[in-house]
Design a protein around this motif. Structure first.
Motif, PDB file in Angstrom:
ATOM      1  N   LEU A 224       0.830  -1.201   0.000  1.00 11.42           N
ATOM      2  CA  LEU A 224       0.000   0.000   0.000  1.00 11.42           C
ATOM      3  C   LEU A 224       0.869   1.257   0.000  1.00 11.42           C
ATOM      4  O   LEU A 224       0.631   2.210  -0.750  1.00 11.42           O
ATOM      5  N   VAL A 225       1.898   1.232   0.855  1.00 14.32           N
ATOM      6  CA  VAL A 225       2.838   2.361   0.909  1.00 14.32           C
ATOM      7  C   VAL A 225       3.585   2.487  -0.414  1.00 14.32           C
ATOM      8  O   VAL A 225       3.788   3.598  -0.927  1.00 14.32           O
ATOM      9  N   ALA A 226       3.981   1.352  -0.981  1.00 15.27           N
ATOM     10  CA  ALA A 226       4.703   1.363  -2.255  1.00 15.27           C
ATOM     11  C   ALA A 226       3.859   1.993  -3.359  1.00 15.27           C
ATOM     12  O   ALA A 226       4.371   2.748  -4.192  1.00 15.27           O
ATOM     13  N   LYS A 227       2.577   1.688  -3.349  1.00  8.74           N
ATOM     14  CA  LYS A 227       1.674   2.259  -4.351  1.00  8.74           C
ATOM     15  C   LYS A 227       1.577   3.777  -4.194  1.00  8.74           C
ATOM     16  O   LYS A 227       1.608   4.536  -5.182  1.00  8.74           O
ATOM     17  N   GLN A 228       1.474   4.240  -2.951  1.00  9.35           N
ATOM     18  CA  GLN A 228       1.399   5.674  -2.692  1.00  9.35           C
ATOM     19  C   GLN A 228       2.696   6.376  -3.091  1.00  9.35           C
ATOM     20  O   GLN A 228       2.677   7.446  -3.710  1.00  9.35           O
ATOM     21  N   GLN A 229       3.825   5.753  -2.753  1.00 14.14           N
ATOM     22  CA  GLN A 229       5.122   6.341  -3.085  1.00 14.14           C
ATOM     23  C   GLN A 229       5.335   6.387  -4.595  1.00 14.14           C
ATOM     24  O   GLN A 229       5.927   7.326  -5.120  1.00 14.14           O
ATOM     25  N   ALA A 230       4.873   5.342  -5.292  1.00 15.23           N
ATOM     26  CA  ALA A 230       5.024   5.297  -6.749  1.00 15.23           C
ATOM     27  C   ALA A 230       4.279   6.467  -7.396  1.00 15.23           C
ATOM     28  O   ALA A 230       4.785   7.098  -8.339  1.00 15.23           O
ATOM     29  N   ARG A 231       3.093   6.755  -6.890  1.00 14.27           N
ATOM     30  CA  ARG A 231       2.328   7.885  -7.416  1.00 14.27           C
ATOM     31  C   ARG A 231       3.047   9.208  -7.146  1.00 14.27           C
ATOM     32  O   ARG A 231       3.077  10.108  -7.999  1.00 14.27           O
ATOM     33  N   LYS A 232       3.636   9.317  -5.973  1.00 11.85           N
ATOM     34  CA  LYS A 232       4.361  10.535  -5.608  1.00 11.85           C
ATOM     35  C   LYS A 232       5.573  10.731  -6.505  1.00 11.85           C
ATOM     36  O   LYS A 232       5.853  11.845  -6.959  1.00 11.85           O
ATOM     37  N   ALA A 249      13.934   8.634  -4.059  1.00 13.12           N
ATOM     38  CA  ALA A 249      13.227   7.841  -5.065  1.00 13.12           C
ATOM     39  C   ALA A 249      14.029   6.607  -5.456  1.00 13.12           C
ATOM     40  O   ALA A 249      13.476   5.511  -5.605  1.00 13.12           O
ATOM     41  N   ARG A 250      15.347   6.770  -5.611  1.00  8.57           N
ATOM     42  CA  ARG A 250      16.202   5.629  -5.989  1.00  8.57           C
ATOM     43  C   ARG A 250      16.243   4.591  -4.874  1.00  8.57           C
ATOM     44  O   ARG A 250      16.188   3.382  -5.131  1.00  8.57           O
ATOM     45  N   VAL A 251      16.352   5.055  -3.645  1.00 13.55           N
ATOM     46  CA  VAL A 251      16.356   4.141  -2.494  1.00 13.55           C
ATOM     47  C   VAL A 251      15.039   3.385  -2.407  1.00 13.55           C
ATOM     48  O   VAL A 251      15.004   2.172  -2.197  1.00 13.55           O
TER      49      VAL A 251
END
Length: 347
Positions: A224-232, A249-251
Motif C-alpha cells: 500500500l505504501v509502495a503504491k502511494q510512493q510510486a504515485r508521488k 526515489a532511488r532508495v
C-alpha cells in the motif's frame, strides 16, 4: 507433526528387519517407482544444499553484500541448508523404503531438527518482513534503525526460540502426553513415529500462524505504501526534483524490489507449509487417520520450500546470478575478489 506409521497398516509381508521380533512391516515399491522417487527427492535435497550454500557464500564472501538485511537472508539460507543436509536425506530413505534405518536416537534428533529449522525459517521471515516494512516506510532513517546489532539479535532470537521449543517439546515427552496407549500400539522396530497431542499441536499451529499473520499484515502495508510512493514519484518526475528527493526515489525503488522478492519467498513458504500444518491440526483431533502416503506428500511439499528460495533469488536478483558465476568459475579464489562490484558489472 503427525504420526507417520511407516506401513503398519500395509498388507505386505516384508519386514524392515527380518530377523527382529516386532519389526515394522515394509511397503515395497517396484524398481521403476523407486528410481523415480529417489531422483525426485534427491534432486530436491541437492538443490536445497547447494543452492543455499551459494546464498551463504555469496553474502559472506562479497563485502558489498554485507548488510543487516542480507545477513538475515544468509541465516535463513542456513536453516534451509540444514534441512537439506540433516533432514531431507534421511526422510528420503524413510519415504521410499517405508522404514527408518538410522536408529531410535537419530529419529528423535531428526524430528527436532525438522521442527527447529522450520520454526527458525518462520521467525527469520517474520523479522525480514519487519525489516522490509521499515525500509519502505522510512528509507532515509532505516539504516539507523535496523543496524548490524539489531540484525544479529533477530538472528539469535530466531534460532534460540526455534531450537529451545522443538528440543524441549520432544525430549520432555510433553508432545505425546495422553497418547501413550496409541504410541505403544503403533511402535515397532524400524519406525520413526512422532505423535503430538491436541494441546501441543495447537501451540505448534499458533507458532506458525502468528508470525504468518504478522508477515501478511506487514506486506499488505508495504505494498500500500509502495503504491502511494510510486504515485508521488510519478508526480515529481514531471517537475524539477531536488537531489534529496531523487536519492529518496532511488532508495525507494531498490527497497521496493527487495520487498517484492522477499514477499514472493514468504508466499512460497506459506503455500509449502500451510497444508502440512492444517493436516497436523486436523489429524490430532480426528485420531491420526491421515494415510502414511498423504503425510509423506505433504511433508515433502514442505521440504521443497528449502530448495525454492535460491531459485527465487536467482530469478529476481542479478547480483546473485553474478555471484554464482564468480563462485562456480573459481574467481572468488583470486585476490581482492571480495571487493568486486556485483551491481555495476555485466551479468
Amino acid at each position: 507433526m503427525a504420526i507417520n506409521n511407516n506401513g503398519s497398516h500395509s498388507a505386505a509381508l516384508e519386514l524392515c528387519y527380518e530377523s527382529i521380533n516386532g519389526s515394522c512391516i515394509k511397503t515395497s515399491y517396484s524398481s521403476g517407482p523407486r528410481v523415480i522417487l529417489y531422483l525426485a527427492f534427491g534432486s530436491g535435497t541437492l538443490l536445497a544444499v547447494l543452492g543455499n550454500l551459494l546464498v551463504m557464500v555469496s553474502i559472506i564472501h562479497f563485502k558489498q553484500l554485507h548488510s543487516p538485511a542480507n545477513f538475515l537472508i544468509a541465516s535463513l539460507a542456513c536453516a534451509d541448508f540444514l534441512v537439506g543436509a540433516t533432514v531431507m536425506p534421511f526422510s528420503m530413505v524413510r519415504s521410499v523404503e517405508s522404514c527408518w534405518y538410522f536408529g531410535e536416537s537419530y529419529c528423535k534428533f531428526h524430528s527436532c531438527f525438522e521442527g527447529s529449522f522450520c520454526y527458525s525459517s518462520i521467525f527469520h521471515l517474520c523479522f525480514i518482513s519487519i525489516d522490509r516494512y521499515i525500509a519502505i516506510t522510512d528509507p532515509l532513517v532505516y539504516p539507523t534503525k535496523f543496524t548490524l546489532s539489531v540484525s544479529g539479535q533477530c538472528i539469535l532470537l530466531s534460532w534460540f526460540l526455534a531450537i529451545a521449543f522443538s528440543f524441549s517439546l520432544l525430549y520432555t515427552g510433553a508432545n505425546d502426553a495422553g497418547l501413550e496407549e496409541l504410541v505403544s500400539a503403533l511402535t515397532c522396530v524400524g519406525g520413526c513415529q512422532i505423535a503430538v497431542n491436541q494441546t501441543w499441536v495447537l501451540i505448534d499451529f499458533l507458532l506458525f500462524f502468528i508470525p504468518t499473520l504478522v508477515m501478511v499484515i506487514l506486506y499488505c502495508k508495504i505494498f500500500l505504501v509502495a503504491k502511494q510512493q510510486a504515485r508521488k514519484i510519478e508526480s515529481l518526475s514531471s517537475k524539477t526534483e531536488s537531489s534529496s528527493e531523487g536519492y529518496k526515489a532511488r532508495v525507494f525503488k531498490r527497497e521496493k524490489k527487495a520487498a517484492k522478492t522477499l514477499g514472493i519467498a514468504v508466499i512460497a513458504f506459506l503455500i509449502s507449509w500451510l497444508p502440512y500444518f492444517i493436516d497436523s491440526i486436523i489429524d490430532a483431533f480426528v485420531g491420526f487417520i491421515t494415510p502414511a502416503y498423504i503425510y509423506e506428500i505433504l511433508l515433502w511439499f514442505a521440504y521443497y520450500n528449502s530448495a525454492m528460495n535460491p531459485l527465487i533469488y536467482a530469478f529476481f536478483y542479478p547480483w546473485f546470478r553474478r555471484a554464482i558465476k564468480l563462485i562456480v568459475t573459481g574467481e572468488v579464489f583470486r585476490g581482492h575478489s571480495s571487493t568486486i562490484d556485483l551491481f555495476s558489472q555485466k551479468k
